[in-house]
Design an enzyme around this catalytic site. Structure first.
Site, PDB file in Angstrom:
ATOM      1  N   LYS A 142       0.884  -1.169   0.000  1.00  0.00           N
ATOM      2  CA  LYS A 142       0.000   0.000   0.000  1.00  0.00           C
ATOM      3  C   LYS A 142       0.918   1.215   0.000  1.00  0.00           C
ATOM      4  O   LYS A 142       0.870   2.078   0.889  1.00  0.00           O
ATOM      5  CB  LYS A 142      -0.929  -0.046   1.226  1.00  0.00           C
TER       6      LYS A 142
ATOM      7  N   ASP B  40      -5.540  -3.305  -2.313  1.00  0.00           N
ATOM      8  CA  ASP B  40      -6.974  -3.293  -2.648  1.00  0.00           C
ATOM      9  C   ASP B  40      -7.193  -3.834  -4.053  1.00  0.00           C
ATOM     10  O   ASP B  40      -8.094  -4.644  -4.304  1.00  0.00           O
ATOM     11  CB  ASP B  40      -7.581  -1.884  -2.461  1.00  0.00           C
TER      12      ASP B  40
ATOM     13  N   ASP C 146      -6.398 -16.098   2.795  1.00  0.00           N
ATOM     14  CA  ASP C 146      -7.745 -16.655   2.992  1.00  0.00           C
ATOM     15  C   ASP C 146      -8.570 -16.496   1.714  1.00  0.00           C
ATOM     16  O   ASP C 146      -9.311 -17.398   1.316  1.00  0.00           O
ATOM     17  CB  ASP C 146      -8.479 -15.939   4.144  1.00  0.00           C
TER      18      ASP C 146
HETATM   19 MG    MG Z   1      -5.307 -16.060   8.695  1.00  0.00          MG
END
Ligand code: MG
Ligand code: IPM
Length: 361
Positions: free
Chosen positions: A191, A223, A251
């Site tokens: 970022k 993002d 994830d």
């Molecule tokens: Mg994690």
């Protein structure tokens, strides 16, 4: 003789680790692998016995091992404990104590499980991403941190995002080295438009990239990376990023495959000593039922064989065995499609061992 520490942990941890240990024992008994295993308590199960999630004797077992296999930690039983005593703290403590700064999280779509993804098959078929997450620095460990009370009585929480050049450099080097064993593309996620610490991240990664002219480097803001991962995930080969961005993006990437029960991980230090664990958690809702998928943990053993025990051909055998078991149609409940019957954790582990055995004939 290599030493492997076995830390089953909480929830489904002990069930899935038992099947992965079966694989290690099979290779040992076959005479293909010289290892010695030692067990330790970690997480909530350690707290229940010792009053702390990472007891000194567990840390000692881990520090003396060449590789550590960890199941999962945590569960509702320990959620009300103060942060310092929670099972998750053991994980952070192990990572820090072992100095395992490079966390490798592959997101691979198994062709046998193509329907499991929530994304269209054309978007995810052939997906093979390696996320390299910095694991021992950044906002997870930065000081100062805490909750303080301001002069007017209001409380304020604060954490610090901090990265030194050497911390960035060593994880970047890992990412480029891994890219050389793949399709030679690294995307660094930061970022840099807002955070100085990641502006430095980009600068250092760019410098390291100069030493790897054979690897293509790109940079992406986090993002946008989150968006690109669901829009067109196959554009990525190796992603390298900070501790917290890697936590989140891994994830997201795991879910692209639709089967978090299949995904392993490795966390390596400078000398390739490693902590190996499935990406999934302790799944308290299904713990003790014998229905959890042990394949992520078995595939973590494959990563252990490759990176820490330096047995690439045994690693490939374990991966082939898993693939053969999937080919045969065997499914645990989490990866079952349609009305097919699901097999137990134990049956899945046994099937992988028989697949390994039949490779010899
Ligand atoms: Mg994690
Ligand atoms: C992970 C987990 C951990 C993390 C938690 C349990 C501390 O989410 O390994 O991704 O945030 O690193």
């Amino acid at each position: 003789m290599k030493k492997v520490a076995i830390l089953p942990g909480d929830g489904i941890g002990p069930e899935v680790v038992a099947e992965a240990v079966r694989v290690l024992e099979y290779l040992r008994d076959e005479g293909a692998l010289g290892i010695e295993m030692e067990y330790g308590l970690v997480g909530g199960s350690a707290y229940d016995v010792h009053g702390q999630p990472l007891p000194a004797e567990t840390l000692k077992i881990a520090e003396e091992a060449d590789a550590i296999l960890l199941g999962a930690v945590g569960g509702p039983k320990w959620e009300a404990l103060p942060i310092a005593l929670r099972p998750e703290k053991a994980l952070l403590g192990l990572r820090a104590a072992l100095g395992v700064f490079a966390n490798l999280r592959p997101a691979v779509l198994y062709p046998q499980l193509a329907d499991a993804s929530t994304l269209r098959p054309d978007v995810v078929t052939g997906l093979d991403i390696m996320i390299v997450r910095e694991l021992t620095g950044g906002i997870y460990f930065g000081q100062p941190r805490g909750v303080r009370t301001l002069a007017h009585g209001e409380r304020q929480g604060f954490n610090t995002l901090v990265y030194s050049e050497s911390e960035i450099e060593r994880v970047a080097v890992r990412a480029f080295e891994i890219a050389r064993t793949r399709t030679r593309r690294v995307c660094s996620v930061d970022k840099a438009n807002v955070l100085e610490a990641t502006e430095l991240w980009r600068e250092v990664v760019t410098r390291v990239a100069g030493r790897y002219p054979d690897v293509a480097i790109t940079h992406m803001y986090v993002d946008n990376a989150a968006m690109q991962l669901v829009r067109a995930p196959k554009q990525f080969d190796v992603l390298v990023t900070t501790n917290m961005f890697g936590d989140i993006l891994s994830d997201e990437a795991a879910m692209l495959t639709g089967s978090i029960g299949m995904l392993p991980s490795a966390s390596l230090n400078e000398t390739d000593r490693g902590l190996y664990e499935p990406i999934h958690g302790s799944a308290p809702d299904i713990a003790g039922k014998g229905i959890a998928n042990p394949l992520a943990t078995i595939l973590s053993v494959a990563m252990m064989l490759r990176y820490s025990l330096r047995e690439p051909s045994l690693a490939a055998r374990v991966e082939k065995a898993v693939s053969a078991v999937l080919d045969s149609g065997l499914r645990t409940a989490d990866i079952r499609q349609g009305g097919a019957a699901a097999v137990s954790t134990r049956a899945m582990g046994e099937a992988v061992v028989s697949a390994l055995r039949s490779q010899l004939s």
